[in-house]
Structures are given as structure tokens and as C-alpha cells.
Design a protein around this motif. Structure first.
Motif: not given
Length: 62
Positions: A27, A31, A33, A50, A54, A59, A61
Motif C-alpha cells: 500500500h 500510494d 509514500q 497501482r 486500489k 486497500h 484508505f
């Protein structure tokens, strides 16, 4: 908590069960990160990894 309670089925890992920590690492990469080196290389075999992540029911959030 039992080990099987900490695993989920991952579409990026060909539907295999993975630990929720690995899911969290994926994840983070999906995203943007975390660097790609944090996720298993196998997820990159999917050109649209991706979007697959998602759209997964697991996934994150948050």
C-alpha cells in the motif's frame, strides 16, 4: 490473534494469502509514500499494479 487472522488474499500476489504487514508495505508503494524496494518484486509484474491494489477490497484508505 491467530496467524490466519493476520493474512489476506492479495490479487497482486496471484491471489495468495499474505501477511497484513506485507499488504501495508505494498500500500505504501502504491500510494507513492514508500520506495518501491519495500514491496515484493512480484507486484511489479502487473503493469497496472497501482489500480489493482486500489480496487482491492483490502486497500487501505487511511
Amino acid at each position: 490473534m491467530r496467524k490466519q487472522d493476520m493474512c489476506i488474499q492479495c490479487p497482486l500476489m496471484d491471489g495468495r494469502m499474505i501477511d497484513t504487514v506485507v499488504c501495508f508495505d505494498i500500500h505504501g508503494v502504491v500510494d507513492f509514500q514508500d520506495p518501491e524496494r519495500f514491496a515484493p518484486e512480484e507486484i511489479f509484474s502487473h503493469p497496472d499494479f497501482r489500480e489493482i491494489c486500489k480496487n482491492c477490497e483490502h486497500h487501505r484508505f487511511d
